[in-house]
Design an enzyme around this catalytic site. Structure first.
Site, PDB file in Angstrom:
ATOM      1  N   ASN A 163       0.837  -1.196   0.000  1.00  0.00           N
ATOM      2  CA  ASN A 163       0.000   0.000   0.000  1.00  0.00           C
ATOM      3  C   ASN A 163       0.874   1.250   0.000  1.00  0.00           C
ATOM      4  OD1 ASN A 163      -2.689   1.492   0.625  1.00  0.00           O
ATOM      5  ND2 ASN A 163      -1.295   2.223   2.215  1.00  0.00           N
ATOM      6  N   GLU A 164       0.713   2.076  -1.019  1.00  0.00           N
ATOM      7  CA  GLU A 164       1.364   3.385  -1.139  1.00  0.00           C
ATOM      8  C   GLU A 164       2.865   3.359  -0.821  1.00  0.00           C
ATOM      9  OE1 GLU A 164      -0.947   6.328   0.940  1.00  0.00           O
ATOM     10  OE2 GLU A 164      -2.678   6.027  -0.363  1.00  0.00           O
ATOM     11  N   PRO A 165       3.631   2.512  -1.506  1.00  0.00           N
ATOM     12  CA  PRO A 165       5.065   2.435  -1.227  1.00  0.00           C
ATOM     13  C   PRO A 165       5.832   3.676  -1.652  1.00  0.00           C
ATOM     14  CG  PRO A 165       4.542   1.141  -3.172  1.00  0.00           C
ATOM     15  CD  PRO A 165       3.229   1.584  -2.586  1.00  0.00           C
TER      16      PRO A 165
END
Length: 505
Positions: A163-165
């Site tokens: 998630n949202e790296p």
């Protein structure tokens, strides 16, 4: 002063409209699904709206207890897996007609290479110490799910890596190459379990999204990695200003906001290998903070109505973040109306945005009109359904008068409308007028629920021409759903409605 607009729908017209609002909805971390209030809110959402998939964080976090370990006789750490809580969560989802959109994250403490965490509940966001241990756990989970729920079913569950790296808070140092490594190991491991699994990424949010998506696709192409879809997130507000427990912000212009999404489509289509590939928006909302009072307002409902009319044009799905307010990223909320992401407030009180989704669920016919303030469909039986909105982003306080002309036949019609606006369906204002109680009593919850419903109006109409006129006046931030249905009146012998109204014998 009020704005006035006319809508003329010509016979035989058909406009492209892809209504995919029910494919997926977001949730707080998986462990919250063990709460009674969480289940009750989700049940309400499924009973009235009905989504197909659900996506949330924390599948591998320690509160889900999947990752366990012990030392063998040689003192070596050996991993084992506990699926007790996973089964409870998945069973509850399936009982409500949902299937997970599996987000693989965050890192179990026993596998983590560092101690950086995110949120009040401390999800570990560091890479694994050993990638083989990580992939073994992922594969063990998938094998277990197939065994418990059946291959035919589980292979339809989309899988997203992390998630949202691209944000340092969600992935240590926002390290692009390390994320690509995580994706590579994970994607190959998933396909080894069964090639039919669908897997995607990079689940980025705005800011560096263009750089990340292009670089991600280049990496996948170069390494010839599996990739079935692209994922990204979308939020539509400026940077918030903090005050006490809350953060206040303003909305972007809708057209400007959507330009970011057009760029993603352009980047994906610029690669021959990925041209036309599905893009899933696995999170969207107005604001990206879970303590933004905007989320509880009628403006949020009207802006969301406008977004839902457009998001399906270039996206396979778009998942509203989130279905309910059992949510703890910044801690346990102090009050019922605290600006949570959810379309349902704690106490199972529907917010105005809840009804936006309920209304869109009904738009299943052929689109015959779509504009900045309306979308109308025609059903196979010739009846009409539509949604109208008047989002007051600039706080002008102007009503909107809409005159609509629709093709018709010589017939009796019934016009049904359901209105959500700041007067008739505004539980936030009622809560404010009640003194903003932090902990609601049973009676207060019941009153708020009574108020948190649309105002329903009905009108009988007769068409003697080849078109029929209907009109609506929308207050600022109103969302109105309507149905125009042909009526064949078949009164029982001796029954006269007109006689009743006149008081005749």
């Amino acid at each position: 002063m009020s704005k006035a607009k006319s809508i003329l729908v010509e016979h035989g017209i058909e406009i492209p409209f892809h209504n995919r609002m029910d494919f997926c909805v977001g949730t707080g971390r998986m462990g919250l699904a063990l709460h009674k209030e969480y289940y009750e809110q989700l049940k309400l959402v499924q009973n009235v709206i009905g989504f197909k998939h659900i996506r949330g964080h924390g599948l591998f976090c320690d509160d889900m207890a999947i990752c366990q370990s012990y030392e063998d006789e040689c003192g070596k750490q050996v991993f084992e897996y506990n699926f007790t809580y996973v089964d409870r969560v998945m069973d509850s989802y399936i009982s409500l007609g949902l299937r997970p959109f599996l987000e693989l994250g965050f890192m179990p403490e026993k596998m983590a290479s560092g101690n950086q965490t995110v949120f009040y509940w401390k999800g570990n966001v560091t890479p694994p110490k050993n990638y083989n241990d990580w992939t073994a756990m992922v594969q063990a989970l998938l094998h277990h799910l197939i065994e418990r729920y059946g291959k035919e079913d589980v292979l339809q569950w989309p899988i997203e890596v992390w998630n949202e790296p691209n944000l340092k808070s969600f992935w240590k140092d926002g390290d692009m190459q390390e994320y690509f490594k995580l994706y590579e190991y994970t994607a190959l491991a998933v396909k080894e379990v069964n090639p039919a699994f669908k897997i995607g990424g990079p689940a980025v949010c705005g800011g560096t999204d263009k750089i990340w998506i292009r670089s991600f696709l280049e990496y996948v192409r170069e390494r010839k990695l599996p990739l079935d879809f692209i994922t990204r997130h979308h939020y539509a507000t400026f940077l918030p200003e903090k005050s006490g427990h809350y953060e206040y912000t303003k909305l972007h212009d809708l057209k400007e906001s959507f330009k970011l999404l057009e760029t993603t489509r352009e980047i994906v289509d610029s690669f021959d290998e990925f041209c036309g590939m599905d893009i899933h928006i696995t999170e969207f909302n107005t604001s990206y903070v879970p303590n933004c009072p905007l989320h509880d307002t009628n403006l949020n409902a009207a802006y969301t109505a406008a977004m839902l009319s457009l998001l399906g044009d270039k996206h396979a799905s778009y998942s509203y973040w989130t279905f309910g307010d059992v949510f703890e990223e910044k801690g346990v909320p102090f009050t019922t109306f605290h600006g949570g992401f959810g379309m349902v407030a704690n106490g199972c009180i529907p917010k105005p945005t809840f009804w936006t989704f309920a209304f869109y669920k009904q738009l299943q016919g052929t689109c015959i009109h779509r504009s900045e303030e309306a979308i109308i469909v025609q059903l196979p039986d010739g009846n009409y359904r539509g949604i109208l909105w008047n989002m007051d982003v600039n706080y002008t306080d102007e009503p909107l008068e809409l005159e609509i002309k629709l093709p018709s036949k010589h017939a009796d019609y019934c016009l049904i409308s359901k209105t959500v606006d700041e007067e008739c369906c505004n539980p936030l204002k009622l809560w404010h007028d009640m003194g903003e109680p932090a902990n609601l009593s049973t009676e207060q919850i019941a009153l708020l629920k009574e108020h948190a419903v649309p105002l329903i109006k009905l009108e009988s109409m007769v068409s003697t021409e080849l078109e029929i006129d209907i009109s609506f006046k929308l207050k600022p931030n109103a969302v109105i759903y309507f149905e125009l249905k042909k009526v064949e009146r078949k009164s029982d012998r001796g029954y006269s409605y007109e006689r009743i109204l006149k008081g005749e014998k």
